[in-house]
Design an enzyme around this catalytic site. Structure first.
Site, PDB file in Angstrom:
ATOM      1  N   HIS A 185       0.879  -1.190   0.000  1.00 18.64           N
ATOM      2  CA  HIS A 185       0.000   0.000   0.000  1.00 18.64           C
ATOM      3  C   HIS A 185       0.910   1.233   0.000  1.00 18.64           C
ATOM      4  O   HIS A 185       1.449   1.606   1.033  1.00 18.64           O
ATOM      5  CB  HIS A 185      -0.902  -0.003   1.238  1.00 18.64           C
ATOM      6  CG  HIS A 185      -1.866   1.151   1.281  1.00 18.64           C
ATOM      7  ND1 HIS A 185      -3.213   0.979   1.562  1.00 18.64           N
ATOM      8  CD2 HIS A 185      -1.697   2.480   1.091  1.00 18.64           C
ATOM      9  CE1 HIS A 185      -3.817   2.158   1.550  1.00 18.64           C
ATOM     10  NE2 HIS A 185      -2.918   3.094   1.270  1.00 18.64           N
ATOM     11  N   HIS A 218       1.702   5.327  -1.607  1.00 21.31           N
ATOM     12  CA  HIS A 218       1.348   6.535  -2.365  1.00 21.31           C
ATOM     13  C   HIS A 218       2.625   7.146  -2.919  1.00 21.31           C
ATOM     14  O   HIS A 218       3.504   7.557  -2.155  1.00 21.31           O
ATOM     15  CB  HIS A 218       0.655   7.556  -1.453  1.00 21.31           C
ATOM     16  CG  HIS A 218      -0.624   7.046  -0.872  1.00 21.31           C
ATOM     17  ND1 HIS A 218      -1.840   7.180  -1.510  1.00 21.31           N
ATOM     18  CD2 HIS A 218      -0.888   6.367   0.272  1.00 21.31           C
ATOM     19  CE1 HIS A 218      -2.797   6.615  -0.777  1.00 21.31           C
ATOM     20  NE2 HIS A 218      -2.238   6.105   0.315  1.00 21.31           N
ATOM     21  N   LEU A 219       2.731   7.199  -4.237  1.00 18.43           N
ATOM     22  CA  LEU A 219       3.938   7.771  -4.857  1.00 18.43           C
ATOM     23  C   LEU A 219       3.709   9.167  -5.415  1.00 18.43           C
ATOM     24  O   LEU A 219       4.669   9.822  -5.841  1.00 18.43           O
ATOM     25  CB  LEU A 219       4.462   6.853  -5.964  1.00 18.43           C
ATOM     26  CG  LEU A 219       5.187   5.591  -5.509  1.00 18.43           C
ATOM     27  CD1 LEU A 219       5.661   4.787  -6.716  1.00 18.43           C
ATOM     28  CD2 LEU A 219       6.370   5.914  -4.600  1.00 18.43           C
ATOM     29  N   ARG A 220       2.429   9.627  -5.454  1.00 16.95           N
ATOM     30  CA  ARG A 220       2.110  10.969  -5.981  1.00 16.95           C
ATOM     31  C   ARG A 220       2.573  11.111  -7.431  1.00 16.95           C
ATOM     32  O   ARG A 220       2.738  10.133  -8.131  1.00 16.95           O
ATOM     33  CB  ARG A 220       2.737  12.076  -5.100  1.00 16.95           C
ATOM     34  CG  ARG A 220       2.535  11.903  -3.597  1.00 16.95           C
ATOM     35  CD  ARG A 220       1.105  11.836  -3.181  1.00 16.95           C
ATOM     36  NE  ARG A 220       0.951  11.953  -1.731  1.00 16.95           N
ATOM     37  CZ  ARG A 220      -0.094  11.512  -1.071  1.00 16.95           C
ATOM     38  NH1 ARG A 220      -1.065  10.863  -1.680  1.00 16.95           N
ATOM     39  NH2 ARG A 220      -0.175  11.693   0.230  1.00 16.95           N
ATOM     40  N   LYS A 277      -8.945  -0.067  -5.907  1.00 15.21           N
ATOM     41  CA  LYS A 277      -8.999   0.518  -4.564  1.00 15.21           C
ATOM     42  C   LYS A 277     -10.288   1.312  -4.389  1.00 15.21           C
ATOM     43  O   LYS A 277     -10.556   2.239  -5.143  1.00 15.21           O
ATOM     44  CB  LYS A 277      -7.781   1.436  -4.367  1.00 15.21           C
ATOM     45  CG  LYS A 277      -7.789   2.247  -3.070  1.00 15.21           C
ATOM     46  CD  LYS A 277      -7.581   1.379  -1.854  1.00 15.21           C
ATOM     47  CE  LYS A 277      -7.708   2.174  -0.562  1.00 15.21           C
ATOM     48  NZ  LYS A 277      -6.579   3.071  -0.316  1.00 15.21           N
ATOM     49  N   HIS A 327     -10.517   1.217   1.709  1.00 20.17           N
ATOM     50  CA  HIS A 327     -10.258   2.124   2.835  1.00 20.17           C
ATOM     51  C   HIS A 327     -11.514   2.054   3.695  1.00 20.17           C
ATOM     52  O   HIS A 327     -12.515   2.699   3.389  1.00 20.17           O
ATOM     53  CB  HIS A 327     -10.000   3.547   2.331  1.00 20.17           C
ATOM     54  CG  HIS A 327      -9.659   4.500   3.436  1.00 20.17           C
ATOM     55  ND1 HIS A 327      -8.468   5.184   3.502  1.00 20.17           N
ATOM     56  CD2 HIS A 327     -10.354   4.868   4.552  1.00 20.17           C
ATOM     57  CE1 HIS A 327      -8.453   5.943   4.602  1.00 20.17           C
ATOM     58  NE2 HIS A 327      -9.587   5.770   5.250  1.00 20.17           N
ATOM     59  N   HIS A 336      -4.775  -0.869   5.650  1.00 19.13           N
ATOM     60  CA  HIS A 336      -4.247  -0.174   6.836  1.00 19.13           C
ATOM     61  C   HIS A 336      -5.147  -0.308   8.066  1.00 19.13           C
ATOM     62  O   HIS A 336      -5.640   0.678   8.600  1.00 19.13           O
ATOM     63  CB  HIS A 336      -3.926   1.292   6.557  1.00 19.13           C
ATOM     64  CG  HIS A 336      -4.970   2.039   5.762  1.00 19.13           C
ATOM     65  ND1 HIS A 336      -6.302   2.043   6.084  1.00 19.13           N
ATOM     66  CD2 HIS A 336      -4.845   2.807   4.654  1.00 19.13           C
ATOM     67  CE1 HIS A 336      -6.943   2.783   5.202  1.00 19.13           C
ATOM     68  NE2 HIS A 336      -6.094   3.244   4.330  1.00 19.13           N
ATOM     69  N   ASP A 390       1.401   2.411   3.573  1.00 22.41           N
ATOM     70  CA  ASP A 390       0.564   3.615   3.447  1.00 22.41           C
ATOM     71  C   ASP A 390       1.438   4.859   3.579  1.00 22.41           C
ATOM     72  O   ASP A 390       0.998   5.888   4.099  1.00 22.41           O
ATOM     73  CB  ASP A 390      -0.582   3.624   4.464  1.00 22.41           C
ATOM     74  CG  ASP A 390      -1.638   4.680   4.121  1.00 22.41           C
ATOM     75  OD1 ASP A 390      -1.652   5.152   2.969  1.00 22.41           O
ATOM     76  OD2 ASP A 390      -2.426   5.034   5.010  1.00 22.41           O
ATOM     77  N   ALA A 408      -3.491  14.660   5.898  1.00 20.53           N
ATOM     78  CA  ALA A 408      -3.356  13.348   6.532  1.00 20.53           C
ATOM     79  C   ALA A 408      -2.362  12.492   5.775  1.00 20.53           C
ATOM     80  O   ALA A 408      -2.443  12.375   4.549  1.00 20.53           O
ATOM     81  CB  ALA A 408      -4.713  12.657   6.577  1.00 20.53           C
TER      82      ALA A 408
END
Ligand code: NCD
Ligand code: ZN
Length: 332
Positions: free
Chosen positions: A12, A14-16, A95, A134, A168, A240, A256
């Site tokens: 999980h 997040h690479l943006r 997702k 989520h 998560h 995450d 967040a």
């Protein structure tokens, strides 16, 4: 003392995009063999062209590092079977975000009506596409995840052939749900294994530990540690890791997300070592995930050594968890 991890995976991440991707992409690729890439860009990844374009931008950011990208789509209830078939080979999971529940989730789902979801979830079951969720309601912040457990159970019961990943997880309630349904699995982050709400807001407010779902109670953290440290077959590591620039964290309206990608394996080694469970780390960061997702990642061995590692104050514009502190394990 050293340990070798075979193909560690971050299930999980997040690479943006853009400059942030250029900073954080190589850091994940230096530590891990592959990762599940979250689709919550602005706009989110909802079609084949944007998924392939994003994959290509990540690949150019990580250069010649070996790192397998497991791409995801942002869940929309109206994806057709033909569309999913056309993208199946490029896709590892879909997702699902409840609408507005976290960063860039405004276009998420507003209700969990089984009949409305039946066509897409049946198709996903047939095509073996895992559904990552989520799992939070929009109730009181400490209860959001436990209030969502009945939704997980309803989905697991109605779609027994669908692989459902509770993303998560932060509560004992979610840990308890794992063993009730064959098709429920979970990712667990580093930070939820280590902190409680006390660390976020019990003293001076710690914006770099603020994330969704918020860290919970001691009994919740203990339940998470128990299944992670024993490498329960239905749990896997998902960081995450969610970078935000320092000025979006240290401000009123703090974003967040906790940034952990470059320090995660070192901190996990420390935690597993302290609990005398280093033997289970391989299963937590690789074997369970490979079995659950039916994947074979790029061959890559990461060697960790019990040698102090001082976490940098910043990576680019992002402040990591444990900034400036010393961990007892480092990557060789
Ligand atoms: C994530 C982000 O910033 O994209 N934030 C977070 O607090 N975890 C989104 C998410 O996974 O909720
Ligand atoms: Zn996330």
């Amino acid at each position: 003392m050293q340990i070798k991890l075979n193909n560690p995976l971050d299930m999980h991440l997040h690479l943006r995009d853009g400059e942030m991707l250029e900073t954080v992409g190589p850091l994940s690729a230096d530590s891990f063999s592959g990762a599940i890439i979250m689709p919550n860009l602005l706009p989110p990844i909802t079609d084949k062209a944007s998924l392939l374009g994003y994959k290509q931008r990540i690949n150019s950011a990580i250069g010649d590092r070996d790192f397998t990208l497991y791409m995801t789509l942002f869940f929309k209830p109206d994806y057709s079977r033909d569309f999913l078939l056309s993208i199946r080979d490029e896709l590892t999971a879909i997702k699902l975000y409840p609408a507005g529940i976290t960063t860039n989730s405004e276009g998420g789902l507003s209700g969990f009506d089984i009949d409305e979801l039946r066509p897409i979830l049946t198709t996903m079951s047939e095509l073996n596409i895992p559904l990552c969720i989520h799992g939070e309601t929009n109730g009181f912040v400490m209860d959001r995840e436990s209030e969502f457990v009945p939704v997980y159970e309803k989905l697991a019961k109605n779609f027994p052939d669908l692989t459902i990943i509770m993303e998560h997880i932060t509560t004992k309630a979610s840990v308890d749900a794992l063993d009730k349904y064959d098709n429920l699995y979970a990712t667990i982050t580093l930070h939820h294994l280590l902190i409680t709400l006390d660390d976020v807001a019990g003293g001076m407010l710690q914006p770099h530990l603020f994330c969704k779902p918020i860290a919970k109670r001691y009994e919740d953290r203990d339940a998470l540690q128990k299944v992670a440290l024993e490498a329960h077959p239905k749990v896997m590591f998902g960081s995450d890791s969610a970078p935000h620039p320092q000025d979006s964290k240290e401000c009123p309206g703090c974003a967040a997300g906790v940034f952990t990608a470059p320090i995660a394996l070192q901190a996990l080694a420390e935690l597993f070592d302290k609990n005398d469970k280093l033997n289970n780390l391989q299963a937590f960061v690789n074997t369970n995930a490979c079995r659950i997702y039916n994947i074979i990642p790029t061959e890559k061995t990461i060697t960790l050594e019990k040698k102090p590692f001082v976490v940098p104050d910043k990576y680019g514009t992002v402040v990591p968890m444990f900034a400036g502190q010393e961990l007892s394990w480092s990557i060789v």
